[in-house]
Write a protein that holds these residues in place. Structure first.
Motif, PDB file in Angstrom:
ATOM      1  N   ASP A 207       0.840  -1.205   0.000  1.00 50.34           N
ATOM      2  CA  ASP A 207       0.000   0.000   0.000  1.00 50.34           C
ATOM      3  C   ASP A 207       0.871   1.250   0.000  1.00 50.34           C
ATOM      4  OD1 ASP A 207      -2.230  -1.577   0.012  1.00 50.34           O
ATOM      5  OD2 ASP A 207      -2.804  -1.164   2.095  1.00 50.34           O
ATOM      6  N   GLU A 208       1.973   1.212   0.756  1.00 49.31           N
ATOM      7  CA  GLU A 208       2.898   2.349   0.786  1.00 49.31           C
ATOM      8  C   GLU A 208       3.536   2.554  -0.587  1.00 49.31           C
ATOM      9  OE1 GLU A 208       5.801   2.026   3.876  1.00 49.31           O
ATOM     10  OE2 GLU A 208       4.309   1.572   5.421  1.00 49.31           O
ATOM     11  N   LEU A 209       3.916   1.450  -1.225  1.00 48.83           N
ATOM     12  CA  LEU A 209       4.525   1.559  -2.550  1.00 48.83           C
ATOM     13  C   LEU A 209       3.536   2.085  -3.585  1.00 48.83           C
ATOM     14  CD1 LEU A 209       6.673  -1.696  -2.702  1.00 48.83           C
ATOM     15  CD2 LEU A 209       7.495   0.656  -2.651  1.00 48.83           C
ATOM     16  N   ASP A 210       2.274   1.791  -3.373  1.00 47.15           N
ATOM     17  CA  ASP A 210       1.241   2.250  -4.305  1.00 47.15           C
ATOM     18  C   ASP A 210       1.184   3.777  -4.348  1.00 47.15           C
ATOM     19  OD1 ASP A 210      -1.302   1.438  -5.939  1.00 47.15           O
ATOM     20  OD2 ASP A 210      -1.989   2.993  -4.549  1.00 47.15           O
ATOM     21  N   THR A 211       1.444   4.425  -3.220  1.00 40.84           N
ATOM     22  CA  THR A 211       1.404   5.888  -3.193  1.00 40.84           C
ATOM     23  C   THR A 211       2.548   6.483  -4.010  1.00 40.84           C
ATOM     24  OG1 THR A 211       2.724   6.026  -1.164  1.00 40.84           O
ATOM     25  CG2 THR A 211       0.351   5.845  -0.907  1.00 40.84           C
ATOM     26  N   CYS A 212       3.669   5.739  -4.104  1.00 46.13           N
ATOM     27  CA  CYS A 212       4.822   6.217  -4.878  1.00 46.13           C
ATOM     28  C   CYS A 212       4.740   5.808  -6.347  1.00 46.13           C
ATOM     29  CB  CYS A 212       6.117   5.663  -4.281  1.00 46.13           C
ATOM     30  SG  CYS A 212       6.435   6.153  -2.585  1.00 46.13           S
ATOM     31  N   TYR A 213       4.142   4.666  -6.593  1.00 45.88           N
ATOM     32  CA  TYR A 213       4.078   4.139  -7.961  1.00 45.88           C
ATOM     33  C   TYR A 213       2.650   3.700  -8.279  1.00 45.88           C
ATOM     34  CZ  TYR A 213       9.073   4.064  -7.125  1.00 45.88           C
ATOM     35  OH  TYR A 213      10.364   4.417  -6.820  1.00 45.88           O
ATOM     36  N   PRO A 214       1.726   4.646  -8.347  1.00 46.62           N
ATOM     37  CA  PRO A 214       0.307   4.303  -8.537  1.00 46.62           C
ATOM     38  C   PRO A 214       0.016   3.607  -9.861  1.00 46.62           C
ATOM     39  CG  PRO A 214       0.666   6.665  -8.825  1.00 46.62           C
ATOM     40  CD  PRO A 214       1.932   6.105  -8.257  1.00 46.62           C
ATOM     41  N   MET A 215       0.891   3.779 -10.851  1.00 44.43           N
ATOM     42  CA  MET A 215       0.628   3.190 -12.159  1.00 44.43           C
ATOM     43  C   MET A 215       0.603   1.662 -12.135  1.00 44.43           C
ATOM     44  SD  MET A 215       3.950   3.906 -11.598  1.00 44.43           S
ATOM     45  CE  MET A 215       4.432   5.463 -12.330  1.00 44.43           C
ATOM     46  N   TYR A 216       1.237   1.060 -11.101  1.00 48.01           N
ATOM     47  CA  TYR A 216       1.275  -0.406 -11.017  1.00 48.01           C
ATOM     48  C   TYR A 216       0.118  -0.987 -10.191  1.00 48.01           C
ATOM     49  CZ  TYR A 216       5.913   0.153 -12.984  1.00 48.01           C
ATOM     50  OH  TYR A 216       6.962   0.483 -13.803  1.00 48.01           O
ATOM     51  N   GLN A 217      -0.663  -0.121  -9.552  1.00 46.96           N
ATOM     52  CA  GLN A 217      -1.841  -0.530  -8.773  1.00 46.96           C
ATOM     53  C   GLN A 217      -1.517  -1.572  -7.702  1.00 46.96           C
ATOM     54  OE1 GLN A 217      -5.576  -1.014 -11.065  1.00 46.96           O
ATOM     55  NE2 GLN A 217      -4.347  -0.641 -12.907  1.00 46.96           N
ATOM     56  N   PHE A 218      -0.412  -1.339  -6.975  1.00 43.55           N
ATOM     57  CA  PHE A 218       0.001  -2.293  -5.947  1.00 43.55           C
ATOM     58  C   PHE A 218      -1.027  -2.446  -4.821  1.00 43.55           C
ATOM     59  CE2 PHE A 218       4.507  -1.119  -7.297  1.00 43.55           C
ATOM     60  CZ  PHE A 218       4.615  -2.244  -8.112  1.00 43.55           C
ATOM     61  N   LYS A 219      -1.767  -1.390  -4.542  1.00 43.60           N
ATOM     62  CA  LYS A 219      -2.781  -1.473  -3.488  1.00 43.60           C
ATOM     63  C   LYS A 219      -3.882  -2.441  -3.883  1.00 43.60           C
ATOM     64  CE  LYS A 219      -5.163   1.520  -0.197  1.00 43.60           C
ATOM     65  NZ  LYS A 219      -5.371   2.931   0.218  1.00 43.60           N
ATOM     66  N   LYS A 220      -4.081  -2.584  -5.182  1.00 45.45           N
ATOM     67  CA  LYS A 220      -5.119  -3.477  -5.686  1.00 45.45           C
ATOM     68  C   LYS A 220      -4.599  -4.888  -5.920  1.00 45.45           C
ATOM     69  CE  LYS A 220      -8.394  -3.937  -9.529  1.00 45.45           C
ATOM     70  NZ  LYS A 220      -8.870  -3.331 -10.802  1.00 45.45           N
ATOM     71  N   ASN A 221      -3.380  -5.009  -6.467  1.00 49.53           N
ATOM     72  CA  ASN A 221      -2.894  -6.336  -6.858  1.00 49.53           C
ATOM     73  C   ASN A 221      -1.796  -6.902  -5.965  1.00 49.53           C
ATOM     74  OD1 ASN A 221      -0.275  -5.313  -7.818  1.00 49.53           O
ATOM     75  ND2 ASN A 221      -1.417  -4.483  -9.556  1.00 49.53           N
ATOM     76  N   ALA A 222      -1.278  -6.074  -5.013  1.00 49.79           N
ATOM     77  CA  ALA A 222      -0.231  -6.504  -4.067  1.00 49.79           C
ATOM     78  C   ALA A 222       1.002  -7.064  -4.773  1.00 49.79           C
ATOM     79  CB  ALA A 222      -0.791  -7.531  -3.088  1.00 49.79           C
ATOM     80  N   GLY A 223       1.200  -6.658  -6.024  1.00 45.16           N
ATOM     81  CA  GLY A 223       2.380  -7.102  -6.753  1.00 45.16           C
ATOM     82  C   GLY A 223       2.187  -8.367  -7.567  1.00 45.16           C
ATOM     83  N   TYR A 224       1.002  -8.977  -7.476  1.00 45.25           N
ATOM     84  CA  TYR A 224       0.751 -10.192  -8.246  1.00 45.25           C
ATOM     85  C   TYR A 224       0.551  -9.850  -9.726  1.00 45.25           C
ATOM     86  CZ  TYR A 224       0.343 -13.014  -4.040  1.00 45.25           C
ATOM     87  OH  TYR A 224       0.620 -13.674  -2.870  1.00 45.25           O
ATOM     88  N   GLY A 225       0.752 -10.845 -10.576  1.00 41.41           N
ATOM     89  CA  GLY A 225       0.728 -10.620 -12.022  1.00 41.41           C
ATOM     90  C   GLY A 225      -0.661 -10.589 -12.619  1.00 41.41           C
ATOM     91  N   THR A 226      -1.488  -9.669 -12.160  1.00 36.59           N
ATOM     92  CA  THR A 226      -2.819  -9.500 -12.739  1.00 36.59           C
ATOM     93  C   THR A 226      -2.677  -8.912 -14.148  1.00 36.59           C
ATOM     94  OG1 THR A 226      -3.052  -7.259 -11.873  1.00 36.59           O
ATOM     95  CG2 THR A 226      -3.784  -9.067 -10.455  1.00 36.59           C
ATOM     96  N   PRO A 227      -3.701  -9.054 -14.969  1.00 40.07           N
ATOM     97  CA  PRO A 227      -3.627  -8.472 -16.319  1.00 40.07           C
ATOM     98  C   PRO A 227      -3.299  -6.974 -16.292  1.00 40.07           C
ATOM     99  CG  PRO A 227      -5.485  -9.955 -16.184  1.00 40.07           C
ATOM    100  CD  PRO A 227      -4.944  -9.845 -14.794  1.00 40.07           C
ATOM    101  N   GLU A 228      -3.880  -6.248 -15.317  1.00 35.23           N
ATOM    102  CA  GLU A 228      -3.616  -4.809 -15.215  1.00 35.23           C
ATOM    103  C   GLU A 228      -2.160  -4.536 -14.854  1.00 35.23           C
ATOM    104  OE1 GLU A 228      -7.872  -5.684 -14.461  1.00 35.23           O
ATOM    105  OE2 GLU A 228      -5.996  -6.423 -13.592  1.00 35.23           O
ATOM    106  N   HIS A 229      -1.613  -5.355 -13.972  1.00 37.75           N
ATOM    107  CA  HIS A 229      -0.212  -5.185 -13.565  1.00 37.75           C
ATOM    108  C   HIS A 229       0.733  -5.471 -14.734  1.00 37.75           C
ATOM    109  CE1 HIS A 229       3.184  -6.340 -10.511  1.00 37.75           C
ATOM    110  NE2 HIS A 229       3.499  -5.302 -11.254  1.00 37.75           N
ATOM    111  N   VAL A 230       0.460  -6.559 -15.454  1.00 39.96           N
ATOM    112  CA  VAL A 230       1.287  -6.923 -16.610  1.00 39.96           C
ATOM    113  C   VAL A 230       1.209  -5.835 -17.679  1.00 39.96           C
ATOM    114  CG1 VAL A 230       1.583  -8.577 -18.498  1.00 39.96           C
ATOM    115  CG2 VAL A 230       1.098  -9.397 -16.175  1.00 39.96           C
ATOM    116  N   GLU A 231       0.017  -5.270 -17.884  1.00 43.84           N
ATOM    117  CA  GLU A 231      -0.140  -4.192 -18.862  1.00 43.84           C
ATOM    118  C   GLU A 231       0.630  -2.948 -18.429  1.00 43.84           C
ATOM    119  OE1 GLU A 231      -1.552  -2.099 -22.269  1.00 43.84           O
ATOM    120  OE2 GLU A 231      -1.197  -4.203 -21.747  1.00 43.84           O
ATOM    121  N   ALA A 232       0.631  -2.671 -17.116  1.00 46.70           N
ATOM    122  CA  ALA A 232       1.378  -1.525 -16.602  1.00 46.70           C
ATOM    123  C   ALA A 232       2.880  -1.718 -16.821  1.00 46.70           C
ATOM    124  CB  ALA A 232       1.088  -1.323 -15.116  1.00 46.70           C
ATOM    125  N   LEU A 233       3.350  -2.948 -16.685  1.00 46.84           N
ATOM    126  CA  LEU A 233       4.759  -3.237 -16.950  1.00 46.84           C
ATOM    127  C   LEU A 233       5.096  -2.985 -18.420  1.00 46.84           C
ATOM    128  CD1 LEU A 233       5.352  -6.537 -14.927  1.00 46.84           C
ATOM    129  CD2 LEU A 233       6.456  -4.340 -14.531  1.00 46.84           C
TER     130      LEU A 233
END
Length: 248
Positions: A207-233
């Protein structure tokens, strides 16, 4: 004759079935029947939770040679994601754990309940320890070795050393007996407690990292390889500047 509201209030303060409740079964008012059925549903659910709690306690106790031995549960969170640290926790619980009714594998527990249980675990634990294994270390030695090392560190950092360690699906080298338990967080109360502490700690970090890097949606995916996370990469690329926290 008591009103439905009065009956409802009395039911709320009733822990176990009473004779007067049997008498309510002949009450023809729909509201009374509804309140009574609601009470019995809650009662049955609580009985199931008590049974589950006792089964987990008995599981941990089965590994004790003597009643005075201390059992530590160990678990991790973060072995599967594309980003973020692995967090490992070790927990020694006291004999009195009634307040942990409902404690289960963190993956089966809603976030709000996980946070509530985490606070209780920290409050009553004989000892607990949480270790954060950086992505840098994970990349250096591989995820399995980094997780095992983090689990061992969590055990060694306990303020009270256990007699036996029950680890979730991991063979550890520690200064006491250790058992690797497959799906341990579903069987052992101590491992379930460690699972909760590891998961809530890691979620807070992401959640803390999400505030610094909102484009990866860490608060939502916790770093897991969701389609949105992979697309952000794909769009934003890998972030190397996060260093110790992100394996991207």
């Amino acid at each position: 004759m008591k009103t439905i509201k009065e009956i409802s209030e009395r039911l709320k303060s009733t822990e176990i079935p009473q004779q007067w409740m049997k008498e309510l079964e002949t009450d023809h008012r729909i509201g009374v029947k509804t309140e009574l059925e609601r009470w019995y549903r809650k009662f049955e659910k609580k009985q199931q939770l008590k049974k589950m709690l006792q089964e987990k306690i008995d599981f941990d106790d089965s590994y004790k040679v003597a009643d005075t031995e201390l059992v530590a549960g160990v678990d991790e969170a973060g072995r599967g994601p594309l980003a973020g640290p692995v967090v490992c926790a070790a927990v020694i619980l006291p004999d009195e754990v009634d307040c942990l009714l409902g404690l289960d594998d963190s993956k089966k527990t809603p976030k709000q309940e996980r946070n509530r249980l985490a606070s209780l675990i920290k409050e009553i634990a004989v000892s607990y320890s949480i270790h954060i294994q950086s992505a840098e270390r994970i990349d250096s030695v591989n995820i399995y070795a980094a997780t095992r090392e983090s689990m061992e560190t969590a055990v060694n950092n306990l303020s009270v050393y256990p007699s036996i360690v029950l680890a979730d699906a991991m063979a550890l080298k520690v200064n006491c007996r250790c058992e690797s338990i497959i799906k341990g967080d579903a069987q052992s109360l101590a491992i379930a407690a460690a699972s909760i502490l590891a998961k809530t700690t890691r979620d807070d970090l992401m959640d803390e990292l999400d505030t610094c890097y909102p484009m990866y949606q860490f608060k939502k995916n916790a770093g897991y390889g969701t389609p949105e996370h992979v697309e952000a990469l794909r769009i934003h690329g890998r972030v190397h500047s996060i260093g110790k926290l992100l394996s991207l």
